[in-house]
Write a protein that holds these residues in place. Structure first.
Motif, mmCIF file in Angstrom:
data_model
loop_
_atom_site.group_PDB
_atom_site.id
_atom_site.type_symbol
_atom_site.label_atom_id
_atom_site.label_comp_id
_atom_site.label_asym_id
_atom_site.label_seq_id
_atom_site.Cartn_x
_atom_site.Cartn_y
_atom_site.Cartn_z
ATOM 1 N N ASN A 152 8.760 65.727 -5.561
ATOM 2 C CA ASN A 152 9.689 65.871 -4.442
ATOM 3 C C ASN A 152 9.380 67.162 -3.690
ATOM 4 O O ASN A 152 8.823 68.100 -4.251
ATOM 5 C CB ASN A 152 11.136 65.895 -4.955
ATOM 6 C CG ASN A 152 12.145 65.907 -3.815
ATOM 7 O OD1 ASN A 152 11.974 65.214 -2.821
ATOM 8 N ND2 ASN A 152 13.188 66.706 -3.941
ATOM 9 N N GLN B 216 18.464 67.784 -4.715
ATOM 10 C CA GLN B 216 17.605 67.288 -5.801
ATOM 11 C C GLN B 216 16.764 68.424 -6.376
ATOM 12 O O GLN B 216 16.588 68.537 -7.597
ATOM 13 C CB GLN B 216 16.702 66.198 -5.180
ATOM 14 C CG GLN B 216 15.556 65.731 -6.015
ATOM 15 C CD GLN B 216 15.982 64.640 -6.994
ATOM 16 O OE1 GLN B 216 17.155 64.449 -7.279
ATOM 17 N NE2 GLN B 216 15.008 63.920 -7.501
ATOM 18 N N SER C 24 16.747 63.423 1.740
ATOM 19 C CA SER C 24 16.984 63.849 0.359
ATOM 20 C C SER C 24 16.075 63.083 -0.586
ATOM 21 O O SER C 24 15.918 61.867 -0.474
ATOM 22 C CB SER C 24 18.432 63.601 -0.047
ATOM 23 O OG SER C 24 18.553 63.770 -1.461
ATOM 24 N N LYS D 192 16.800 62.332 -3.369
ATOM 25 C CA LYS D 192 17.626 61.429 -4.175
ATOM 26 C C LYS D 192 17.544 59.995 -3.649
ATOM 27 O O LYS D 192 17.757 59.038 -4.384
ATOM 28 C CB LYS D 192 19.081 61.902 -4.164
ATOM 29 C CG LYS D 192 19.271 63.225 -4.909
ATOM 30 C CD LYS D 192 20.724 63.671 -4.942
ATOM 31 C CE LYS D 192 20.823 64.996 -5.708
ATOM 32 N NZ LYS D 192 22.166 65.595 -5.664
ATOM 33 N N THR D 193 17.266 59.838 -2.347
ATOM 34 C CA THR D 193 17.259 58.494 -1.751
ATOM 35 C C THR D 193 15.920 58.108 -1.134
ATOM 36 O O THR D 193 15.696 56.940 -0.822
ATOM 37 C CB THR D 193 18.335 58.405 -0.649
ATOM 38 O OG1 THR D 193 18.137 59.513 0.244
ATOM 39 C CG2 THR D 193 19.735 58.496 -1.228
ATOM 40 N N GLU D 194 15.024 59.094 -0.900
ATOM 41 C CA GLU D 194 13.764 58.769 -0.232
ATOM 42 C C GLU D 194 12.576 59.388 -0.971
ATOM 43 O O GLU D 194 12.688 60.490 -1.500
ATOM 44 C CB GLU D 194 13.774 59.297 1.220
ATOM 45 C CG GLU D 194 14.813 58.577 2.077
ATOM 46 C CD GLU D 194 14.847 59.083 3.525
ATOM 47 O OE1 GLU D 194 13.780 59.291 4.127
ATOM 48 O OE2 GLU D 194 15.960 59.267 4.040
ATOM 49 N N GLN E 254 11.761 59.781 9.434
ATOM 50 C CA GLN E 254 12.831 59.265 8.584
ATOM 51 C C GLN E 254 13.147 57.812 8.950
ATOM 52 O O GLN E 254 13.325 56.971 8.069
ATOM 53 C CB GLN E 254 14.089 60.124 8.708
ATOM 54 C CG GLN E 254 15.138 59.724 7.670
ATOM 55 C CD GLN E 254 16.302 60.682 7.617
ATOM 56 O OE1 GLN E 254 16.756 61.158 8.649
ATOM 57 N NE2 GLN E 254 16.791 60.960 6.428
ATOM 58 N N ILE F 281 13.302 54.447 6.613
ATOM 59 C CA ILE F 281 14.451 53.542 6.482
ATOM 60 C C ILE F 281 14.036 52.101 6.800
ATOM 61 O O ILE F 281 14.451 51.165 6.136
ATOM 62 C CB ILE F 281 15.615 54.043 7.379
ATOM 63 C CG1 ILE F 281 16.173 55.347 6.776
ATOM 64 C CG2 ILE F 281 16.713 53.009 7.514
ATOM 65 C CD1 ILE F 281 17.012 56.173 7.721
ATOM 66 N N HIS G 215 11.874 50.698 3.653
ATOM 67 C CA HIS G 215 12.367 50.668 2.274
ATOM 68 C C HIS G 215 13.542 49.703 2.124
ATOM 69 O O HIS G 215 14.277 49.475 3.063
ATOM 70 C CB HIS G 215 12.780 52.077 1.813
ATOM 71 C CG HIS G 215 11.587 52.948 1.532
ATOM 72 N ND1 HIS G 215 10.960 53.662 2.510
ATOM 73 C CD2 HIS G 215 10.874 53.155 0.396
ATOM 74 C CE1 HIS G 215 9.939 54.321 1.984
ATOM 75 N NE2 HIS G 215 9.862 54.021 0.711
#
Lengths: 196, 196
Positions: free
Chosen positions: A29, A55, A86, A88-90, B189, B193, B196
């Motif tokens: 990350n 994260q 983040s 945490k999600t990507e 970003q 999106i 994914h």
């Protein structure tokens, strides 16, 4: 007479650094920070300040190490994205198609495409408020040959790092050289020595 | 493949800040530092790292506060002198003919001619090695009208702060704007999106 602007963190200049860590599953990350700097010459140390919600905070707490990758201006968009999204999600490496490389000295990845990287082992964790400082001892600095000068040191004009302008929320280039340090002030010092 | 440069503090970018304090006799002193940065958003805090040998270290230990004055590029020579000379042997304000102003919020002076100043109360002292970090809560930021924009915020292009290039030991200007933060990365970003 100066104008009072209140108790704010609108203080130039701050850097644009990308902090590399592994998550609990070993997924690399990265996160962009501007709250970072050098904080000791011996041992050589730098810090990054992070919110607990990130994260990266949890990753560093677990593995006690991190890297800093310094983006060149070419990667301004990717760097901005690293600060928006983040981990945490990507999967930020996969989205940007940049390459995580496992450091051989610390248990953390760095960004291959960025010209300068620093590998750090955490030696102190300082809780301040919303942010916690992670002070890392620098165990090595690594650079691309292309950004080194004849003394084998990184040349800021070749590296082209970014600067973060918090009050205007913009990134800036490093500009022209303004003079040599520990040198341009000597004339003033000589004046002092003559007159005292 | 990157070249190892060793464990060094050659990491861009670092700021050029002038730390203001009073000595035990109440004489104003200033010292230029590059080991400084923002370390917390709430409460707003910055730090400066100092060697015990400096006059400023002892001054802060005693009065538990300091100011940071940000020089504009016009004052590069004076700023360099503030980093060369010691307050133990020279009166840096008198030599440069710059003006110390007593902060009305903390027991420390700032440099009237510099466009932005920050007043800090020490909330933590973190001993690291050769350097000790003084973490100061920002109690106010004050700026000259000339460097404020229409939102009453300091404009980095009007302030013209310096950057310290440690590897080359040179000062640099802040360069051109490279894009808006939390914005230029959004396209990347959105790509994430979508896929994914």
């Amino acid at each position: 007479m100066k104008n009072s602007l209140g108790a704010k963190t609108i203080v130039p200049t701050t850097p644009v650094w990308v902090v590399g860590t592994y998550d609990p599953e070993g997924k690399p990350n990265v996160m962009t920070v501007a709250w970072g700097g050098i904080c000791c010459s011996q041992p050589p140390c730098l810090y990054v300040s992070l919110r607990k919600a990130t994260q990266t905070y949890g990753n560093i707490m677990k593995r006690k190490c991190f890297t800093v990758s310094i983006p060149s201006e070419t990667y301004a968009k990717e760097t901005d994205y690293f600060g928006i999204a983040s981990g945490k999600t990507e999967d930020k490496f996969s989205t940007t198609e940049l390459t995580p490389v496992k450091s051989d000295l610390v248990d953390a990845p760095y960004v291959e495409e960025f010209p300068l990287i620093i590998e750090c082992k955490v030696i102190k964790v300082v809780k301040i408020g919303l942010h916690t400082e992670f002070i890392g001892e620098i165990v090595d600095v690594k650079a691309d040959s292309l950004v080194l000068n004849e003394k084998n040191l990184p040349d800021i004009e070749k590296m082209k790092p970014l600067i973060w302008n918090i009050a205007g929320r913009t990134y800036h280039k490093v500009g022209k050289r303004m003079g040599k340090a520990f040198s341009i002030g000597k004339k003033i010092q000589n004046r002092s020595i003559r007159t005292h």
